[in-house]
Design a protein around this motif. Structure first.
Motif, PDB file in Angstrom:
ATOM      1  N   ASP A 100       1.172  -1.090  -0.074  1.00 31.95           N
ATOM      2  CA  ASP A 100      -0.353   0.585   0.194  1.00 31.95           C
ATOM      3  C   ASP A 100       1.154   1.437  -0.065  1.00 31.95           C
ATOM      4  O   ASP A 100       0.286   2.468  -0.072  1.00 31.95           O
ATOM      5  CB  ASP A 100      -0.619  -0.207   1.203  1.00 31.95           C
ATOM      6  CG  ASP A 100      -0.027   0.045   2.787  1.00 31.95           C
ATOM      7  OD1 ASP A 100       1.125   0.070   2.212  1.00 31.95           O
ATOM      8  OD2 ASP A 100      -0.601  -0.037   4.090  1.00 31.95           O
ATOM      9  N   HIS A 101       2.213   1.199  -0.156  1.00 33.40           N
ATOM     10  CA  HIS A 101       2.844   2.413  -0.681  1.00 33.40           C
ATOM     11  C   HIS A 101       4.452   2.315  -1.712  1.00 33.40           C
ATOM     12  O   HIS A 101       3.799   1.449  -2.323  1.00 33.40           O
ATOM     13  CB  HIS A 101       3.932   2.691   0.817  1.00 33.40           C
ATOM     14  CG  HIS A 101       4.577   1.540   1.242  1.00 33.40           C
ATOM     15  ND1 HIS A 101       4.217   0.895   2.116  1.00 33.40           N
ATOM     16  CD2 HIS A 101       6.127   1.639   1.034  1.00 33.40           C
ATOM     17  CE1 HIS A 101       5.205  -0.309   2.511  1.00 33.40           C
ATOM     18  NE2 HIS A 101       6.491   0.066   1.986  1.00 33.40           N
ATOM     19  N   LEU A 102       4.724   3.763  -1.783  1.00 32.84           N
ATOM     20  CA  LEU A 102       4.980   3.437  -3.053  1.00 32.84           C
ATOM     21  C   LEU A 102       6.876   3.427  -2.163  1.00 32.84           C
ATOM     22  O   LEU A 102       7.257   3.539  -1.425  1.00 32.84           O
ATOM     23  CB  LEU A 102       5.270   4.723  -3.747  1.00 32.84           C
ATOM     24  CG  LEU A 102       3.909   5.024  -4.797  1.00 32.84           C
ATOM     25  CD1 LEU A 102       3.561   6.602  -5.676  1.00 32.84           C
ATOM     26  CD2 LEU A 102       3.590   3.829  -5.747  1.00 32.84           C
ATOM     27  N   VAL A 103       7.687   2.584  -2.997  1.00 31.47           N
ATOM     28  CA  VAL A 103       8.851   2.909  -2.246  1.00 31.47           C
ATOM     29  C   VAL A 103      10.125   3.458  -3.672  1.00 31.47           C
ATOM     30  O   VAL A 103       9.591   3.584  -4.585  1.00 31.47           O
ATOM     31  CB  VAL A 103       9.884   1.647  -1.999  1.00 31.47           C
ATOM     32  CG1 VAL A 103       9.023   0.637  -0.875  1.00 31.47           C
ATOM     33  CG2 VAL A 103       9.478   0.273  -3.497  1.00 31.47           C
ATOM     34  N   ASP A 104      10.825   3.517  -3.138  1.00 31.25           N
ATOM     35  CA  ASP A 104      12.275   4.988  -4.015  1.00 31.25           C
ATOM     36  C   ASP A 104      11.275   5.716  -5.217  1.00 31.25           C
ATOM     37  O   ASP A 104      11.684   5.976  -6.219  1.00 31.25           O
ATOM     38  CB  ASP A 104      12.824   4.103  -5.235  1.00 31.25           C
ATOM     39  CG  ASP A 104      13.726   2.443  -4.730  1.00 31.25           C
ATOM     40  OD1 ASP A 104      14.113   3.144  -3.418  1.00 31.25           O
ATOM     41  OD2 ASP A 104      13.769   2.101  -5.435  1.00 31.25           O
ATOM     42  N   LEU A 105      10.180   6.430  -4.837  1.00 30.76           N
ATOM     43  CA  LEU A 105       9.403   7.158  -4.778  1.00 30.76           C
ATOM     44  C   LEU A 105      10.521   9.317  -4.815  1.00 30.76           C
ATOM     45  O   LEU A 105      11.116   9.395  -4.217  1.00 30.76           O
ATOM     46  CB  LEU A 105       8.555   6.983  -4.085  1.00 30.76           C
ATOM     47  CG  LEU A 105       7.249   8.706  -4.924  1.00 30.76           C
ATOM     48  CD1 LEU A 105       6.618   7.774  -5.691  1.00 30.76           C
ATOM     49  CD2 LEU A 105       6.429   9.160  -4.060  1.00 30.76           C
ATOM     50  N   ILE A 106      10.436   9.107  -6.285  1.00 30.68           N
ATOM     51  CA  ILE A 106      10.424  10.742  -6.783  1.00 30.68           C
ATOM     52  C   ILE A 106       9.172  10.681  -7.464  1.00 30.68           C
ATOM     53  O   ILE A 106       9.460  10.539  -8.574  1.00 30.68           O
ATOM     54  CB  ILE A 106      11.712  10.933  -7.808  1.00 30.68           C
ATOM     55  CG1 ILE A 106      12.762  10.075  -6.896  1.00 30.68           C
ATOM     56  CG2 ILE A 106      11.293  12.183  -7.843  1.00 30.68           C
ATOM     57  CD1 ILE A 106      14.682  10.408  -7.577  1.00 30.68           C
ATOM     58  N   PRO A 107       8.473  11.975  -7.006  1.00 27.84           N
ATOM     59  CA  PRO A 107       7.264  11.970  -7.491  1.00 27.84           C
ATOM     60  C   PRO A 107       7.278  12.460  -8.379  1.00 27.84           C
ATOM     61  O   PRO A 107       8.294  13.403  -8.754  1.00 27.84           O
ATOM     62  CB  PRO A 107       6.935  12.252  -6.072  1.00 27.84           C
ATOM     63  CG  PRO A 107       7.436  13.232  -4.989  1.00 27.84           C
ATOM     64  CD  PRO A 107       8.174  12.385  -5.592  1.00 27.84           C
ATOM     65  N   ASN A 108       6.218  13.329  -9.527  1.00 26.21           N
ATOM     66  CA  ASN A 108       6.868  14.003 -10.006  1.00 26.21           C
ATOM     67  C   ASN A 108       7.461  14.204 -11.758  1.00 26.21           C
ATOM     68  O   ASN A 108       8.406  13.074 -11.818  1.00 26.21           O
ATOM     69  CB  ASN A 108       7.116  15.927 -10.094  1.00 26.21           C
ATOM     70  CG  ASN A 108       5.712  16.172  -9.121  1.00 26.21           C
ATOM     71  OD1 ASN A 108       4.954  15.614  -8.729  1.00 26.21           O
ATOM     72  ND2 ASN A 108       6.435  16.529  -7.992  1.00 26.21           N
ATOM     73  N   VAL A 109       7.277  14.357 -12.565  1.00 30.51           N
ATOM     74  CA  VAL A 109       7.910  14.126 -14.231  1.00 30.51           C
ATOM     75  C   VAL A 109       9.182  15.314 -13.940  1.00 30.51           C
ATOM     76  O   VAL A 109       8.922  16.106 -14.023  1.00 30.51           O
ATOM     77  CB  VAL A 109       6.874  14.430 -15.256  1.00 30.51           C
ATOM     78  CG1 VAL A 109       8.031  14.574 -16.196  1.00 30.51           C
ATOM     79  CG2 VAL A 109       5.674  14.183 -15.517  1.00 30.51           C
ATOM     80  N   GLY A 110      10.032  14.758 -12.879  1.00 32.62           N
ATOM     81  CA  GLY A 110      11.237  15.321 -12.979  1.00 32.62           C
ATOM     82  C   GLY A 110      12.788  15.561 -14.382  1.00 32.62           C
ATOM     83  O   GLY A 110      12.320  14.694 -15.292  1.00 32.62           O
ATOM     84  N   CYS A 111      13.215  16.409 -14.102  1.00 33.01           N
ATOM     85  CA  CYS A 111      14.425  16.392 -14.992  1.00 33.01           C
ATOM     86  C   CYS A 111      15.124  14.898 -15.709  1.00 33.01           C
ATOM     87  O   CYS A 111      14.889  14.953 -16.939  1.00 33.01           O
ATOM     88  CB  CYS A 111      15.458  16.780 -14.464  1.00 33.01           C
ATOM     89  SG  CYS A 111      15.951  18.301 -13.354  1.00 33.01           S
ATOM     90  N   GLU A 112      14.759  13.734 -14.752  1.00 32.99           N
ATOM     91  CA  GLU A 112      15.376  12.515 -14.719  1.00 32.99           C
ATOM     92  C   GLU A 112      14.400  12.039 -15.501  1.00 32.99           C
ATOM     93  O   GLU A 112      14.935  10.758 -16.302  1.00 32.99           O
ATOM     94  CB  GLU A 112      16.070  12.066 -14.043  1.00 32.99           C
ATOM     95  CG  GLU A 112      17.296  12.354 -13.329  1.00 32.99           C
ATOM     96  CD  GLU A 112      17.407  12.157 -12.058  1.00 32.99           C
ATOM     97  OE1 GLU A 112      16.415  12.828 -11.622  1.00 32.99           O
ATOM     98  OE2 GLU A 112      18.061  11.060 -11.861  1.00 32.99           O
ATOM     99  N   SER A 113      13.053  12.483 -15.752  1.00 29.81           N
ATOM    100  CA  SER A 113      12.072  11.312 -16.690  1.00 29.81           C
ATOM    101  C   SER A 113      12.735  11.781 -18.241  1.00 29.81           C
ATOM    102  O   SER A 113      12.370  10.690 -18.917  1.00 29.81           O
ATOM    103  CB  SER A 113      10.889  11.926 -16.767  1.00 29.81           C
ATOM    104  OG  SER A 113      10.575  12.125 -15.494  1.00 29.81           O
TER     105      SER A 113
END
Ligand code: HEC
Ligand code: HEC
Ligand code: HEC
Ligand code: HEC
Ligand code: HEC
Ligand code: HEC
Ligand code: HEC
Length: 392
Positions: A213-226
């Protein structure tokens, strides 16, 4: 596929929620990741697996302040939030929403731990947590809650009610089924499982993996590295102050090639997202898939694919903040030097967007600009009336 019944079995755990919700959004509180499992973490779900290390946009911003400051104003920087803090949260204070179709009423509670919703008569009036808010609110905000059912397959609920900024009110989430709910939990929303659910997070985050029920290694949003994929090694090199190696660390440089369109198409959807037979000028669905539409345009095909997304969009900026005339300048780069290229016989100098890339409605409060640039006729999906394109 497991029956969603198992979700009900899980329900009491979810509905007694505060504590569980707190755990599941540990990352928003900035806590560190849980320690790795003894035998290493399990293989991440295929679509979310990314082998590189992600640094996060703020790290890139330490050296690229201009891009970072622009980026912070873009929708890309706000594609996923915790419901503890998201745009329009205040509007849910004391709000109720009547689902006329199913004769249920939702009561919202924006609490410190996140948003909760109650439907009187269901689950004894227990509160159901809404975990994640998808979308910057430019058009809409939709809530998703992870509801693992004990199997390996991630499961969640896409809440039945969304916020529609254009209408300044809540409404039914597009794509939700009508008719009676098969089981109580469906009154809260659509059950989504497996890849469909993973894809939601894949397109709205830079990195993240669903675990229970959770997210790991999360970097939310469409960041530079997307978009600048695999750029962590570059950052490390630059950190060592070796500007001569500025190029090093980038295996691909998509921003310089037509592959760029593929990067955008990963989320904005390319031709692999539609059947060939669906690509017709009448089909309004194509309007939402900018890479597909653009790919059909003579401007793209007959310019030797020189027309990229970044020809018209600064990928670091908010599209709608750019004056329309800026886009028209781009058109005129190719359409003003007659006789070498076609000039418009109707309006050679201005107004290009409203006639050749008009806004088309795909949902009562959601419209997109048709990126299939063409001379329009009666078979095309109708343009939104009254668009003036006078933004300066
Ligand atoms: C320690 C400083 C530093 C960090 C951190 C850093 N960069 Fe850079 N970056 C540079 C320098 C210096 C250059 C070369 C000069 C320039 O173009 O500004 C560069 C160039 C670039 C370019 C242009 C390459 C080209 O094709 O011309 C991109 C794109 C880029 N960086 C992206 C990133 C991303 C994404 C991150 C975060 C993962 C990042 N950088 C982190 C210093 C840094
Ligand atoms: C293939 C990538 C992809 C997937 C999968 C995806 N989205 Fe999106 N989403 C986008 C893109 C791109 C946009 C920008 C507007 C558009 O093209 O629809 C967007 C926009 C949105 C918005 C509106 C944001 C705004 O205000 O403009 C919401 C809300 C949203 N998505 C929620 C979801 C939810 C919930 C799911 C899963 C059920 C999901 N999305 C799955 C790519 C995706
Ligand atoms: C939505 C995709 C996307 C995101 C997100 C994104 N970039 Fe870019 N970036 C691009 C593209 C595409 C180009 C090439 C632009 C061009 O060719 O005109 C670019 C160009 C650059 C350049 C080269 C100089 C310039 O401005 O053209 C740098 C440096 C850079 N990006 C850094 C960053 C940093 C730092 C972030 C995060 C704060 C970031 N980018 C986020 C797509 C993106
Ligand atoms: C990279 C160059 C380039 C840019 C930028 C560009 N076009 Fe084009 N466009 C072309 C080429 C090449 C053709 C096909 C040959 C021709 O008609 O000149 C074309 C064709 C067209 C056509 C005729 C399409 C048809 O189906 O007959 C229209 C209308 C058009 N462009 C409008 C626009 C508008 C509006 C913009 C800006 C939003 C734009 N173009 C930007 C290169 C470009
Ligand atoms: C010829 C110019 C041009 C090109 C090329 C172009 N766009 Fe656009 N795009 C526009 C204009 C004009 C708008 C309307 C912006 C506004 O509202 O101010 C727009 C808006 C958008 C939006 C906001 C939603 C909407 O449709 O109104 C998205 C997302 C988008 N473009 C994605 C893309 C992607 C992805 C590509 C590459 C496949 C691309 N665009 C290429 C001109 C262009
Ligand atoms: C990892 C997924 C992802 C990638 C890659 C991506 N986008 Fe997006 N994009 C989104 C989502 C999600 C939104 C919705 C943002 C919101 O909630 O407002 C969006 C919104 C937009 C918008 C409209 C909102 C704004 O801020 O102006 C434009 C324009 C856009 N994207 C262009 C691009 C272009 C151009 C590229 C490629 C250079 C690209 N995107 C790559 C996911 C992505
Ligand atoms: C009022 C609506 C309108 C506006 C504004 C407009 N166009 Fe057109 N355009 C048309 C129509 C209609 C045609 C088809 C004319 C015909 O077939 O005789 C056309 C034709 C074209 C063609 C094809 C010409 C050819 O000979 O194949 C191009 C290219 C074009 N427009 C580009 C543009 C550009 C660039 C702009 C902005 C500077 C623009 N148009 C503004 C309505 C408009």
């Amino acid at each position: 596929m497991k029956t969603p019944r198992s979700l009900i079995a899980r329900w009491p755990l979810l509905s007694t929620a505060g504590a569980l919700l707190l755990i599941s959004i540990w990352w928003f509180a900035g806590k560190s990741a849980p320690p790795p499992e003894p035998h290493g973490p399990p293989d991440p779900p295929a679509l979310i697996a990314r082998e590189t290390r992600f640094l996060g946009s703020a790290k890139c911003g330490e050296c690229h302040d201009k891009q970072f400051q622009h980026y912070l104003t873009s929708g890309h920087s706000k594609t996923l939030s915790s419901t503890r803090d998201f745009p329009f949260r205040d509007r849910f204070e004391g709000m109720t929403f009547a689902d006329a179709e199913r004769q249920k009423t939702f009561h919202y509670f924006p609490e410190d731990v996140g948003m909760e919703v109650v439907v009187p008569g269901l689950f004894g009036g227990d509160r159901f947590p809404l975990q994640f808010a998808f979308g910057s609110g430019e058009h809409a905000i939709t809530f998703v809650t992870l509801t693992p059912d004990g199997t390996e397959v991630p499961a969640g609920i896409e809440h039945r009610v969304s916020w529609f900024t254009g209408q300044d009110q809540a409404g039914l989430t597009p794509g939700q089924l009508g008719g009676p709910a098969h089981q109580d939990i469906e009154y809260f929303g659509r059950v989504i499982r497996g890849e469909t659910l993973e894809r939601c997070f894949e397109c709205h985050t830079t990195s993240g993996r669903i675990e229970g029920d959770h997210l790991v290694d999360l970097i939310p949003n469409v960041g530079c590295e997307s978009c600048h994929t695999d750029s962590a090694p570059h950052a490390a090199l630059m950190q060592d102050r070796n500007p001569a190696d500025a190029d090093a660390g980038f295996e691909q440089r998509p921003w310089r090639t037509t592959d760029q369109i593929q990067i955008c198409a990963r989320c904005h959807r390319g031709e692999d997202s539609v059947r060939k037979s669906e690509i017709t000028r009448e089909n309004p669905k194509i309007v939402r898939y900018q890479p597909v539409g653009l790919g059909q345009s003579k401007c793209y095909v007959q310019s030797g694919q020189r027309l990229l997304c970044s020809t018209c969009h600064n990928p670091h900026q908010h599209a709608a903040r750019q004056a329309t005339v800026q886009y028209e300048k781009k058109c005129l780069q190719c359409h003003s030097v007659s006789p070498h290229s076609a000039r418009c016989s109707v309006s050679p100098d201005s107004g290009c967007i409203s006639c050749h890339m008009p806004r088309v409605e795909i949902h009562p409060s959601i419209s997109f600009h048709d990126h299939w640039i063409r001379v329009r006729n009666d078979t095309d999906p109708p343009a939104v009336q009254g668009e003036t394109d006078v933004r300066q």
